[in-house]
Enzyme design. Sequence first.
Site, short mmCIF file in Angstrom:
data_model
loop_
_atom_site.label_atom_id
_atom_site.label_comp_id
_atom_site.label_asym_id
_atom_site.label_seq_id
_atom_site.Cartn_x
_atom_site.Cartn_y
_atom_site.Cartn_z
N LYS A 62 47.35 47.73 -30.73
CA LYS A 62 48.49 47.71 -31.64
C LYS A 62 48.63 49.09 -32.27
O LYS A 62 47.69 49.59 -32.90
CB LYS A 62 48.30 46.64 -32.72
CG LYS A 62 49.46 46.61 -33.74
CD LYS A 62 49.42 45.36 -34.62
CE LYS A 62 50.55 45.37 -35.64
NZ LYS A 62 50.60 44.17 -36.47
N ASP A 100 53.61 37.06 -44.36
CA ASP A 100 54.63 37.11 -43.30
C ASP A 100 54.34 35.98 -42.31
O ASP A 100 54.30 36.18 -41.11
CB ASP A 100 54.59 38.48 -42.62
CG ASP A 100 55.90 38.82 -41.92
OD1 ASP A 100 56.88 38.07 -42.09
OD2 ASP A 100 55.94 39.82 -41.18
P1 ADP Z 1 54.45 43.54 -35.80
O1 ADP Z 1 53.69 44.05 -36.97
O2 ADP Z 1 55.28 44.59 -35.15
O3 ADP Z 1 55.20 42.29 -36.10
P2 ADP Z 1 52.48 41.86 -34.44
O4 ADP Z 1 51.03 42.11 -34.71
O5 ADP Z 1 53.11 40.70 -35.12
O6 ADP Z 1 53.30 43.21 -34.71
O7 ADP Z 1 52.67 41.72 -32.86
C1 ADP Z 1 53.95 41.63 -32.26
C2 ADP Z 1 53.93 40.68 -31.07
O8 ADP Z 1 52.98 41.11 -30.10
C3 ADP Z 1 53.50 39.26 -31.44
O9 ADP Z 1 54.59 38.48 -31.84
C4 ADP Z 1 52.87 38.76 -30.16
O10 ADP Z 1 53.86 38.30 -29.27
C5 ADP Z 1 52.26 40.01 -29.54
N1 ADP Z 1 50.82 40.14 -29.88
C6 ADP Z 1 50.29 40.86 -30.90
N2 ADP Z 1 48.95 40.79 -30.93
C7 ADP Z 1 48.60 40.00 -29.89
C8 ADP Z 1 47.33 39.55 -29.35
N3 ADP Z 1 46.17 39.90 -29.90
N4 ADP Z 1 47.35 38.76 -28.26
C9 ADP Z 1 48.53 38.42 -27.69
N5 ADP Z 1 49.74 38.81 -28.13
C10 ADP Z 1 49.79 39.59 -29.21
MG MG Z 2 54.62 40.40 -36.44
#
Ligand code: ADP
Ligand code: MG
Length: 394
Positions: free
Chosen positions: A124, A229
């Site tokens: 991320k 959130d």
């Molecule tokens: P943001 O802060 O941009 O909202 P998120 O952490 O919510 O970022 O991640 C965005 C998207 O990426 C999630 O809605 C999910 O679909 C996917 N995602 C994030 N982390 C994971 C993970 N560890 N495993 C699988 N999918 C993930």
């Molecule tokens: Mg998110």
Amino acid sequence: MKLDTRAMRYLTPEDWRVLTAVEMGSKNHEIVPTPLIEKIARLKGGASGVHKSISALAKAGLIARMKEAKYDGYRLGYGGLDYLALHTHAARKHVYSVGSRIGVGKESDIMMVADDKGTQKVLKIHRLGRISFRTVKTNRDYLKNRQSASWMYLSRLAAIKEYAFMQALQEEGFPVPEPIAQSRHTIVMSLVDALPMRQVSSVPDPASLYADLIGLILRLAKHGLIHGDFNEFNILIREDRDERDPDNIILTPILIDFPQMVSMDHQNAEMYFDRDVECIKRFFSRRFHFTSTTPGPFFKDAKKTVGRDGARRLDAAVEASGFTKKMVKDLEAAIREQQANCKEDAHDSDDSEDDSEEEGDNGSGEDEQGEVVIGDHISLESEGLQKLTISDGT
Ligand code: ADP
Ligand code: MG
């Protein structure tokens, strides 16, 4: 700004040293003077070697020459910071190759990565400075003085905070991805084999899933925390087959996305708590046509449970990781600003519930660059430089 790792394999150990030098110089200089880059990098080839590396880095878009400045200098770009973070993850053997982007939010890029054994993980990348900081800019002096550094600083704060919470939550047995590593504005975590609840069109037993989710909100509260959130994008639903009854599918919610978490002692805690609860209620009513007959839960009741039965307070976890009060405030202001912007954007699409692809370009593959191996190209020499000179542990 999206991650493009293609230039990564062509960088020489000298280039990495110079890139690291620009990063170090930017801690005190918005635009890093070329002589300072030379001094920090201390390449064997001297100034000409540094200049060669500077050209290579600028050509790859990792640093940018600032001509309007009083002196000749360079600025680290998001691309440069991405490379440095990946370089650290590769040197520590957490990441060997980078695959496709699986998600893009307003504040992050989510990439598939793998280690040298082929185990898939998630990277991320926080991009908190992607939007313009209207309130933050006017509120906070340091941003006025160091506008270009703000994205780097705030994105890094978001990653540090998210990682600290993911670790604390995992230790307490909450269903979250496993935190693996953090460097600068990035986190490596385990890949959760589950879809966001946003993409789930029906469930056999909405009441039971609803109870699980409300249960999670209350369990967080007991540990002193509010997610902040708690919505259908940040709850992944894992499907497991019931071993005793193979026809039965067990749904387990997994929580993600923690930079905006707040303490139950926060001055606006009640508002955040109610908003999280309301979000789930609204989603269940719209998507699954389910409305609970039980009112609440209510903040005042949840507040009484904080720390009960020996529950460890996790709201202190971030402070324990070295977060100062100023950092907490800075990040909060930036996230508030971001959420305000998101709301304006999301307004039109509020009712288009069925369009599960509308969020970002998940799965569209338009920016596929194939898998890029980076681990083979990472030299320990420049990692040594980082270890020696970057002392903040990230
Ligand atoms: P943001 O802060 O941009 O909202 P998120 O952490 O919510 O970022 O991640 C965005 C998207 O990426 C999630 O809605 C999910 O679909 C996917 N995602 C994030 N982390 C994971 C993970 N560890 N495993 C699988 N999918 C993930
Ligand atoms: Mg998110």
